[in-house]
Every structure is written in structure tokens, then in C-alpha cells.
Write an enzyme that holds these catalytic residues in place. Structure first.
Site, PDB file in Angstrom:
ATOM      1  N   SER A 123       4.053  11.114 -13.621  1.00  0.00           N
ATOM      2  CA  SER A 123       3.686  12.472 -13.194  1.00  0.00           C
ATOM      3  C   SER A 123       4.861  13.407 -13.393  1.00  0.00           C
ATOM      4  O   SER A 123       6.022  12.987 -13.326  1.00  0.00           O
ATOM      5  CB  SER A 123       3.324  12.416 -11.716  1.00  0.00           C
ATOM      6  N   TYR A 147       5.688   9.819  -2.440  1.00  0.00           N
ATOM      7  CA  TYR A 147       4.807   9.576  -3.593  1.00  0.00           C
ATOM      8  C   TYR A 147       5.611   9.688  -4.888  1.00  0.00           C
ATOM      9  O   TYR A 147       5.554   8.813  -5.762  1.00  0.00           O
ATOM     10  CB  TYR A 147       3.636  10.583  -3.590  1.00  0.00           C
ATOM     11  N   LYS A 151       6.762   6.930  -8.202  1.00  0.00           N
ATOM     12  CA  LYS A 151       6.676   7.100  -9.665  1.00  0.00           C
ATOM     13  C   LYS A 151       8.055   6.846 -10.300  1.00  0.00           C
ATOM     14  O   LYS A 151       8.145   6.204 -11.357  1.00  0.00           O
ATOM     15  CB  LYS A 151       6.174   8.499 -10.020  1.00  0.00           C
TER      16      LYS A 151
HETATM   17  P1  NAD Z   1      -7.721   8.429  -8.055  1.00  0.00           P
HETATM   18  O1  NAD Z   1      -7.377   8.209  -6.625  1.00  0.00           O
HETATM   19  O2  NAD Z   1      -9.006   9.089  -8.370  1.00  0.00           O
HETATM   20  O3  NAD Z   1      -7.641   7.057  -8.858  1.00  0.00           O
HETATM   21  C1  NAD Z   1      -6.778   6.008  -8.505  1.00  0.00           C
HETATM   22  C2  NAD Z   1      -7.624   4.751  -8.328  1.00  0.00           C
HETATM   23  O4  NAD Z   1      -6.809   3.644  -7.983  1.00  0.00           O
HETATM   24  C3  NAD Z   1      -8.668   4.906  -7.220  1.00  0.00           C
HETATM   25  O5  NAD Z   1      -9.930   4.578  -7.745  1.00  0.00           O
HETATM   26  C4  NAD Z   1      -8.215   3.898  -6.158  1.00  0.00           C
HETATM   27  O6  NAD Z   1      -9.310   3.361  -5.440  1.00  0.00           O
HETATM   28  C5  NAD Z   1      -7.472   2.882  -6.987  1.00  0.00           C
HETATM   29  N1  NAD Z   1      -6.442   2.107  -6.288  1.00  0.00           N
HETATM   30  C6  NAD Z   1      -5.463   2.569  -5.478  1.00  0.00           C
HETATM   31  N2  NAD Z   1      -4.699   1.549  -5.055  1.00  0.00           N
HETATM   32  C7  NAD Z   1      -5.196   0.417  -5.614  1.00  0.00           C
HETATM   33  C8  NAD Z   1      -4.841  -0.956  -5.550  1.00  0.00           C
HETATM   34  N3  NAD Z   1      -3.818  -1.377  -4.799  1.00  0.00           N
HETATM   35  N4  NAD Z   1      -5.571  -1.843  -6.267  1.00  0.00           N
HETATM   36  C9  NAD Z   1      -6.627  -1.439  -7.001  1.00  0.00           C
HETATM   37  N5  NAD Z   1      -7.022  -0.153  -7.085  1.00  0.00           N
HETATM   38  C10 NAD Z   1      -6.308   0.765  -6.397  1.00  0.00           C
HETATM   39  O7  NAD Z   1      -6.515   9.254  -8.717  1.00  0.00           O
HETATM   40  P2  NAD Z   1      -6.369   9.871 -10.182  1.00  0.00           P
HETATM   41  O8  NAD Z   1      -6.230  11.325 -10.018  1.00  0.00           O
HETATM   42  O9  NAD Z   1      -7.386   9.325 -11.081  1.00  0.00           O
HETATM   43  O10 NAD Z   1      -4.940   9.306 -10.561  1.00  0.00           O
HETATM   44  C11 NAD Z   1      -4.750   8.200 -11.427  1.00  0.00           C
HETATM   45  C12 NAD Z   1      -3.262   7.967 -11.627  1.00  0.00           C
HETATM   46  O11 NAD Z   1      -2.679   9.134 -12.168  1.00  0.00           O
HETATM   47  C13 NAD Z   1      -2.493   7.675 -10.339  1.00  0.00           C
HETATM   48  O12 NAD Z   1      -1.497   6.716 -10.633  1.00  0.00           O
HETATM   49  C14 NAD Z   1      -1.864   8.999 -10.003  1.00  0.00           C
HETATM   50  O13 NAD Z   1      -0.685   8.835  -9.249  1.00  0.00           O
HETATM   51  C15 NAD Z   1      -1.563   9.539 -11.388  1.00  0.00           C
HETATM   52  N6  NAD Z   1      -1.441  11.000 -11.442  1.00  0.00           N
HETATM   53  C16 NAD Z   1      -2.469  11.776 -10.978  1.00  0.00           C
HETATM   54  C17 NAD Z   1      -2.344  13.166 -11.009  1.00  0.00           C
HETATM   55  C18 NAD Z   1      -3.428  14.043 -10.476  1.00  0.00           C
HETATM   56  O14 NAD Z   1      -3.135  15.205 -10.153  1.00  0.00           O
HETATM   57  N7  NAD Z   1      -4.670  13.609 -10.364  1.00  0.00           N
HETATM   58  C19 NAD Z   1      -1.178  13.738 -11.533  1.00  0.00           C
HETATM   59  C20 NAD Z   1      -0.162  12.924 -12.029  1.00  0.00           C
HETATM   60  C21 NAD Z   1      -0.311  11.535 -11.973  1.00  0.00           C
HETATM   61  N1  UFG Z   2      -2.306  26.194  -4.243  1.00  0.00           N
HETATM   62  C1  UFG Z   2      -2.843  27.220  -3.486  1.00  0.00           C
HETATM   63  N2  UFG Z   2      -3.833  26.912  -2.607  1.00  0.00           N
HETATM   64  C2  UFG Z   2      -4.315  25.648  -2.438  1.00  0.00           C
HETATM   65  C3  UFG Z   2      -3.770  24.609  -3.218  1.00  0.00           C
HETATM   66  C4  UFG Z   2      -2.757  24.918  -4.114  1.00  0.00           C
HETATM   67  O1  UFG Z   2      -2.434  28.365  -3.596  1.00  0.00           O
HETATM   68  O2  UFG Z   2      -5.212  25.448  -1.604  1.00  0.00           O
HETATM   69  C5  UFG Z   2      -1.261  26.513  -5.253  1.00  0.00           C
HETATM   70  C6  UFG Z   2       0.040  25.798  -5.042  1.00  0.00           C
HETATM   71  O3  UFG Z   2       0.871  26.525  -4.175  1.00  0.00           O
HETATM   72  C7  UFG Z   2       0.566  25.688  -6.476  1.00  0.00           C
HETATM   73  C8  UFG Z   2      -0.707  25.557  -7.315  1.00  0.00           C
HETATM   74  O4  UFG Z   2      -1.752  26.084  -6.516  1.00  0.00           O
HETATM   75  O5  UFG Z   2       1.204  26.876  -6.834  1.00  0.00           O
HETATM   76  C9  UFG Z   2      -1.050  24.139  -7.714  1.00  0.00           C
HETATM   77  O6  UFG Z   2      -1.069  23.317  -6.540  1.00  0.00           O
HETATM   78  P1  UFG Z   2      -1.646  21.823  -6.539  1.00  0.00           P
HETATM   79  O7  UFG Z   2      -1.528  21.305  -5.148  1.00  0.00           O
HETATM   80  O8  UFG Z   2      -2.973  21.802  -7.181  1.00  0.00           O
HETATM   81  O9  UFG Z   2      -0.656  21.040  -7.522  1.00  0.00           O
HETATM   82  P2  UFG Z   2       0.934  20.882  -7.481  1.00  0.00           P
HETATM   83  O10 UFG Z   2       1.447  21.338  -8.799  1.00  0.00           O
HETATM   84  O11 UFG Z   2       1.524  21.483  -6.285  1.00  0.00           O
HETATM   85  O12 UFG Z   2       1.172  19.321  -7.336  1.00  0.00           O
HETATM   86  C10 UFG Z   2       0.247  18.309  -7.686  1.00  0.00           C
HETATM   87  C11 UFG Z   2       0.627  17.055  -6.922  1.00  0.00           C
HETATM   88  C12 UFG Z   2       1.955  16.544  -7.429  1.00  0.00           C
HETATM   89  C13 UFG Z   2       1.855  16.309  -8.902  1.00  0.00           C
HETATM   90  C14 UFG Z   2       1.445  17.577  -9.595  1.00  0.00           C
HETATM   91  C15 UFG Z   2       1.249  17.342 -11.077  1.00  0.00           C
HETATM   92  O13 UFG Z   2       0.679  17.338  -5.539  1.00  0.00           O
HETATM   93  O14 UFG Z   2       2.308  15.341  -6.798  1.00  0.00           O
HETATM   94  O15 UFG Z   2       0.230  18.074  -9.058  1.00  0.00           O
HETATM   95  O16 UFG Z   2       0.250  16.428 -11.303  1.00  0.00           O
HETATM   96  F1  UFG Z   2       3.047  15.933  -9.412  1.00  0.00           F
END
Ligand code: NAD
Ligand code: UFG
Length: 336
Positions: A123, A147, A151
Site C-alpha cells: 500500500s 496497519y 505492510k
Molecule cells: P478486503 O477486506 O475486502 O479483503 C481482504 C480479504 O482477506 C477478506 O475477504 C478477508 O476475509 C480475508 N482475510 C483476512 N484475514 C485473513 C486470514 N487470516 N486468512 C484468510 N483470509 C483472510 O480488503 P481489500 O480492500 O480487498 O484489500 C485486499 C488487500 O489489499 C489487503 O491486503 C489490503 O491491505 C490491501 N490494500 C487495500 C487497499 C484498499 O484501500 N482497499 C489499499 C492498499 C492495500
Molecule cells: N475523507 C473525507 N471524508 C470521509 C472520508 C475521507 O473527507 O468520510 C477524505 C480524507 O480526509 C482524505 C480522502 O478523503 O483526504 C481519502 O480518504 P480515505 O480514507 O478514503 O483514504 P486515505 O488516503 O486516507 O487512506 C486509505 C487507507 C490507507 C491506505 C490508503 C491508500 O486508510 O491505509 O487509503 O490505499 F494506505
């Protein structure tokens, strides 16, 4: 390729399984369903017109995982993790055990089974407090919450493993802000409880589940004063994984690659685009800044283009139109 997908039924996992099936790969997924529903994969099968196996398994069940991996896989795409920043502050030990412990278990099982190809969900949070964008992969790394620490720790584990054993090839994909849904409106993001992230909150407001969007600060040094982020359509992100798998043999050990659009949008721009997609105004109120938020961050996405031959194709309007279709057709998500 025969690909094992961890966290397969989650938001990014389900979209990636679909694109892997469409690209002709043989896909097996597993999940412990702590944050997802198996229904997403039922819908992936329908959309792909192909079958894929989905197992109930936890990353930390090393023996079962080893037995599964011994069936013979060319690569693993590893999404499974807990990802709620606020929860990680309350339960840092759980995040360490699940994400870092879980990945150590996976890597151990892969070693025993003789599989050394991995694509990992990192991330942009690993860049810590960013002062200047675009952010390239060489930007110093820092954790700003537990969190984010998981990573960093997992990336370090991968770097160490690949430097000790040259047979490993690992893509550390650093995602920026994934939003949107598959264009069919059949699969999408289904956050539990009150969404923390902007897009799901905006869409739940549009559908009437929330009264108004809290805009966390309008006094940042950005064009309209609200926070700027690099939003990436989840289907583009899924295709980034397909590209990474196809280029994995060219990786030198473990290498990080940003997956972002390379441009930013402000909170107010997102709300305006979402209102256009939903065909109605989206109520919002300016509130104080949220603690720990950066003013602006977007990716230097040039390495992904060079190394993976991949770049984003879908802009903000498409992200909002697709996310809205999913939200409107499934106001309660998968309904569990
Ligand atoms: P998500 O929660 O929808 O998907 C993660 C999945 O992993 C879920 O289905 C959950 O049930 C499963 N899981 C968690 N722990 C587990 C375990 N111990 N064993 C088996 N399954 C398990 O989240 P997502 O948004 O699809 O994210 C996927 C990956 O991408 C994650 O590693 C997350 O940290 C990373 N990521 C997400 C974002 C984002 O904003 N969505 C941004 C950067 C990185
Ligand atoms: N924001 C609002 N109102 C809300 C939610 C968010 O104004 O209700 C604003 C935040 O202040 C920020 C932007 O919208 O300026 C995006 O916020 P998000 O919470 O959607 O995403 P972030 O970039 O803050 O962070 C998220 C996760 C991080 C991850 C990152 C990139 O929290 O852990 O996305 O994937 F690293």
C-alpha cells in the site's frame, strides 16, 4: 498459470479473480470470510462463465495451507489481510498476528511446497507522511499506524527471503486508493459498519444510508483546500495483478511497484463526480481535519508502465459510475 489467491472473496480479490479467469488462468481461492462473503465468488463465476474453487481457510492454518499448495501452483496472489486503520490502533497485536504472522505462515508453506512466485498487496501507506507528490518507489518508507507497520514488516520479510534465496520472485504492489466496481454492478466493495474511506461513504450517502458526507478539512494547501488522493479503478488494479503475473519472471528478487493513476483528485471533485453519476446532489459538510491525514498524495506510476506494461485506463467519472451502479443495485452489499 495455476494461481492461488488468498483473500479471494474480498473487494480487490474478487475483481482480480474475475480478471485472472478472463485471462485464461486456472484460479483457486481461499478466504476465512472475516471481512467478506463467498457470494462474491458465486458472482465472479457467473460473470466469467467459468468455475473456480473457493476454500474456507485461514492464512495461519499452515498445515492445511501447505497441503493445498502441494497440489502445485505456479504463483500466489496474496490479498488476505485486515485493513482497518482505526481497528489496527485498537488491536495492534491482532494485526501483527493476522497480517504478518499470516504471511510468514504462507511463505513457509510456499517454501515447503516449492512455490516461489508471489504477488503481494502492499500500500502507499508505506510512504508514511508524504510532503511532495508524485511519490516514487524510492521514497523513504515509514509506518504511521499499526496497519501500515504490517505492510512494512511484510515487505521486509519478502526482501530478506528473496536476498537469501535467489529462486524467489516477488512483486510488492503498492496500491494507491482503490475505488469503483465491476461494470456489471454485480461485484463491488461491501464494507462492514460505517465506512472510513471516502468513496463508500459518499456512495452510501447517495443511496440514503448516510445523511451527509463529512469533508475532513478544507484548509489544506491544495487547489480547493480539500485532501487530494490518487484514486484507481478496482478493475484497472485487478488488471495490474494480471500484468504483474505475466512479468514476474523478469523480477529481480523482491521489487516494489506503485499501482496508481499518477494524478490526484480532491474530496470535493470526488463528491461532484459521484453526484453526476448518481444524478442527484450529495449533501456534505466541511468538518475539521482528520488526524493523521496527508494534504495530497499521488503516485509516480512510471515504473508500472515500464516494468509491467500497465497503466490505468478508467478515469474518475467511470470509477463513480461503476461504484454507483454497484451501490444502487446492492444497497446492502452482499446482504449478510
Ligand atoms: P478486503 O477486506 O475486502 O479483503 C481482504 C480479504 O482477506 C477478506 O475477504 C478477508 O476475509 C480475508 N482475510 C483476512 N484475514 C485473513 C486470514 N487470516 N486468512 C484468510 N483470509 C483472510 O480488503 P481489500 O480492500 O480487498 O484489500 C485486499 C488487500 O489489499 C489487503 O491486503 C489490503 O491491505 C490491501 N490494500 C487495500 C487497499 C484498499 O484501500 N482497499 C489499499 C492498499 C492495500
Ligand atoms: N475523507 C473525507 N471524508 C470521509 C472520508 C475521507 O473527507 O468520510 C477524505 C480524507 O480526509 C482524505 C480522502 O478523503 O483526504 C481519502 O480518504 P480515505 O480514507 O478514503 O483514504 P486515505 O488516503 O486516507 O487512506 C486509505 C487507507 C490507507 C491506505 C490508503 C491508500 O486508510 O491505509 O487509503 O490505499 F494506505
Amino acid at each position: 498459470m495455476k494461481v492461488l489467491v488468498t483473500g479471494a472473496s474480498g473487494y480487490i480479490g474478487s475483481h482480480t479473480c474475475l480478471e485472472l479467469l478472463k485471462a485464461g488462468h486456472d484460479v483457486v481461492g481461499f478466504d476465512n470470510f472475516s471481512n467478506s462473503s463467498p457470494k462474491s465468488i458465486e458472482r465472479v463465476r457467473e460473470l466469467a462463465g467459468k468455475d473456480m474453487r473457493l476454500e474456507t481457510l485461514d492464512l495461519r492454518e499452515t498445515e492445511k495451507l501447505t497441503a493445498l499448495l502441494k497440489e502445485g501452483f505456479d504463483a500466489v496472489v496474496h490479498f488476505a489481510a485486515l485493513k482497518a486503520v482505526g481497528e489496527s490502533v485498537e488491536k495492534p497485536k491482532l494485526y501483527m498476528e493476522n497480517n504478518v504472522g499470516g504471511t510468514a505462515s504462507l511463505l513457509g508453506a510456499m517454501e515447503i511446497a516449492g512455490c516461489s512466485r508471489l504477488v503481494f498487496s502492499s500500500s502507499c501507506t508505506v510512504y508514511g507522511a508524504v510532503e511532495k507528490s508524485p511519490v516514487g518507489e524510492r521514497h523513504p518508507r515509514a509506518a504511521v499506524n499499526p496497519y501500515g507497520q504490517t505492510k512494512l514488516d511484510i515487505e521486509d520479510m519478502c526482501y530478506e527471503l528473496a536476498s537469501e534465496d535467489k529462486s524467489w520472485k516477488i512483486a510488492l504492489l503498492r496500491y494507491f486508493n482503490p475505488v469503483g466496481a465491476h461494470e456489471s454492478g454485480r461485484i463491488g466493495e461491501d464494507p462492514k459498519g460505517i465506512p472510513n474511506n471516502l468513496m463508500p461513504y459518499v456512495m452510501q450517502t447517495a443511496v440514503g444510508r448516510r445523511e451527509f458526507v463529512n469533508v475532513w478539512g478544507d484548509d489544506y494547501p491544495t487547489p480547493d483546500g480539500t485532501g487530494v488522493r490518487d484514486y484507481i479503478h478496482v478493475v484497472d488494479l485487478a488488471l495490474g495483478h494480471v500484468a504483474a503475473l505475466s512479468k514476474l519472471e523478469e523480477f529481480q528478487g523482491a521489487q516494489a511497484v506503485n499501482l496508481g493513476a499518477g494524478r490526484g483528485y480532491s474530496v470535493l471533485e470526488v463528491i461532484a463526480a459521484a453526484a453526476k453519476a448518481a444524478g442527484k446532489p450529495i449533501p456534505h459538510k466541511i468538518m475539521p481535519r482528520r488526524a493523521g491525514d496527508a494534504a495530497a498524495i499521488w503516485a509516480d506510476a512510471s515504473l508500472a508502465k515500464k516494468k509491467l506494461g500497465w497503466e490505468t485506463k478508467r478515469g474518475l467519472d467511470e470509477m463513480c459510475a461503476d461504484h454507483w451502479r454497484w451501490q444502487k443495485d446492492n444497497p446492502e452489499g452482499y446482504g449478510e
